[in-house]
Enzyme design. Sequence first.
Site, short mmCIF file in Angstrom:
data_model
loop_
_atom_site.label_atom_id
_atom_site.label_comp_id
_atom_site.label_asym_id
_atom_site.label_seq_id
_atom_site.Cartn_x
_atom_site.Cartn_y
_atom_site.Cartn_z
N VAL A 89 13.65 -2.98 -5.31
CA VAL A 89 13.82 -4.38 -4.95
C VAL A 89 14.87 -5.02 -5.84
CG1 VAL A 89 12.65 -6.61 -4.75
CG2 VAL A 89 11.42 -4.50 -4.21
N SER B 276 10.60 -1.53 -8.50
CA SER B 276 10.71 -0.35 -7.65
C SER B 276 9.40 -0.11 -6.94
CB SER B 276 11.10 0.88 -8.49
OG SER B 276 10.15 1.10 -9.51
N SER C 131 7.42 2.91 -3.95
CA SER C 131 7.32 4.35 -3.75
C SER C 131 8.50 4.91 -2.99
CB SER C 131 6.03 4.68 -3.00
OG SER C 131 5.95 3.94 -1.81
N ASP D 289 -2.73 -1.11 1.28
CA ASP D 289 -2.13 -0.49 0.08
C ASP D 289 -2.58 -1.27 -1.15
OD1 ASP D 289 -0.66 1.15 -1.51
OD2 ASP D 289 1.30 0.42 -0.88
#
Length: 436
Positions: A138, A132, A134, A281
Site C-alpha cells: 500500500v 504491505s 499478503s 480475513d
Amino acid sequence: MSEIPRKAVQRTAKLATLPIGVAGRVVGGWGKRLTGMSSEQVNADVTAKTAEQVFAVLGQLKGGAMKFGQALSVFEAAVPEEMAAPYREALTKLQTAAPPMPTRTVHRVLAEQLGSAWAKRFQEFADEPAASASIGQVHKAVWHDGREVAVKVQYPGADEALNADLKQLLRFSRLVQAIIPGAEVKPLLEELRDRMVEELDYRTEADNQRTFAKAFDDDEHVLVPKVVASAPKVMVTEWIDGTPLAAIIREGTREQRDLAGLRLAEFHFSAPSRSGLLHADPHPGNFLLGADGRLRAIDFGACARLPDGLPRTLGVMTRLALDKRSDDLLELLRNEHFIRPGTELEGEDVLNYLGPFVEPLRNETFKFTRKWLQGQAERVGDMRKPDSRTGRSLNLPPQYLLIHRVTLGATGILCQLDAEVPTRSIVARWQPGFDD
C-alpha cells in the site's frame, strides 16, 4: 531464469528448510531426554524452537506463506505462554510486514493497470510503501481531487507465488498443527487455496468494499473507506488513520482494549445482516481504532456471501447449548449434518463439548483472555480428554467452515486484546435464532 520463477524457487527452498529443522530438533530432544530432562521440558523446548523457525521463515515470504501466517496469527492467544514468547512478535509482524517492491516495478504495474498517464491521476504519490499485505503493498497518495488515498498495488507473480506456497504448506500442515493446538490447519490451508483466485482480482475486493462502505455509511461505530478506483491489480481507496489493533494488543490501555473488542464484536456479528457479507480475513492488521472511537475495517479481498445474514441454525444451536438442552441439541446437530450418519454420540457428551464455547454468553459481559482460550485449545486438542474425542466425532458441514474459522479468528483477537465485551447483547441482536 526469469525473476518470478527464481523467486518462486527461493521461496520453495526456504519453506523446505522447515521439516529439516524440525527433524533436527526432535533428534536433539531425544538426546536431552537421555541426559535427564523431562519429556515436558523437552517438548516445550522443541515446540518453541520449531515455532520460532516456522514464523521466521514465513516472515520472509509473501504470497500464500505470508497469508497463511497472517491467518495463524489470530491463534497466537491459544498457545501456552511459555511457548508463545519466542514467536509472538514474529506473528505480529506477519500482519503488516513484507519486503517492498522496487519503485520501478510499482510504476510499471501502475502504468499497466491505470494507463501510461497514471501519474496525472495523482497530485502526489509516495514511492515508499506505507504498509504491505499478503499479495500487495500500500502506498499513500493524494488523488487529483485532493483526497488522501491508499493505493494497493499487487506484487507481480502473486498468483504463481500463492499456488507454489500453498502447495508446499499443505505438505507441512502437520508440523504447524503441532505448535498451534486447537487450530484446524489443513482445512484452513485448503480454504485459503480455494479462495485465492477471488482475492487476486482487486475488482472483486473493490465490489466487496463498496458493499460494506454503503452498509456502514455514516455509522457511529464503524468506518469503511470508500473505493475511489479499481483495476485487476490496483485499487485506490480513501486513506484512513487510526491505531492498529496489533499496537493496542501490545501496549493499549484498558479503555482502548475494551472499546476495540466491543467494536470488533459488533462488526463481526452485524455485518452479515447489514451487508450480506462476512469479512473473512480477521487478523489485527486489518482493523484500526480511530480517535473518534470508531473501528476502521480494511482488506475485503476475502468475504463470505451471506445474503440472509448469519445462519439461523447457529443461533438455535448456541441457545440450546446455553440452556443445557442436550437432547434437543443432539437432534438439531443430527438434522443439520453436524453428526455423520451412523455416528453414536450422547447428548451430554455433546453438551460438555460445546458448553464452554458459549461461556461468553452466560452473563452480560465476558472477559476474553489468553488463559481462557488456551484452556479451550487444550480441552479439545488433547486426544486423551473426552471432549477431544467428542470433537473428532462431530462434522462441520462445508457451508459453515468459513463462518467457524472467522468467528474463531475474531475470538482470538478478542483474547489477544484481553477485552471485556457485552457479547450476549450483541449476539442477541444480530444472530438469528438466538432469541427466537
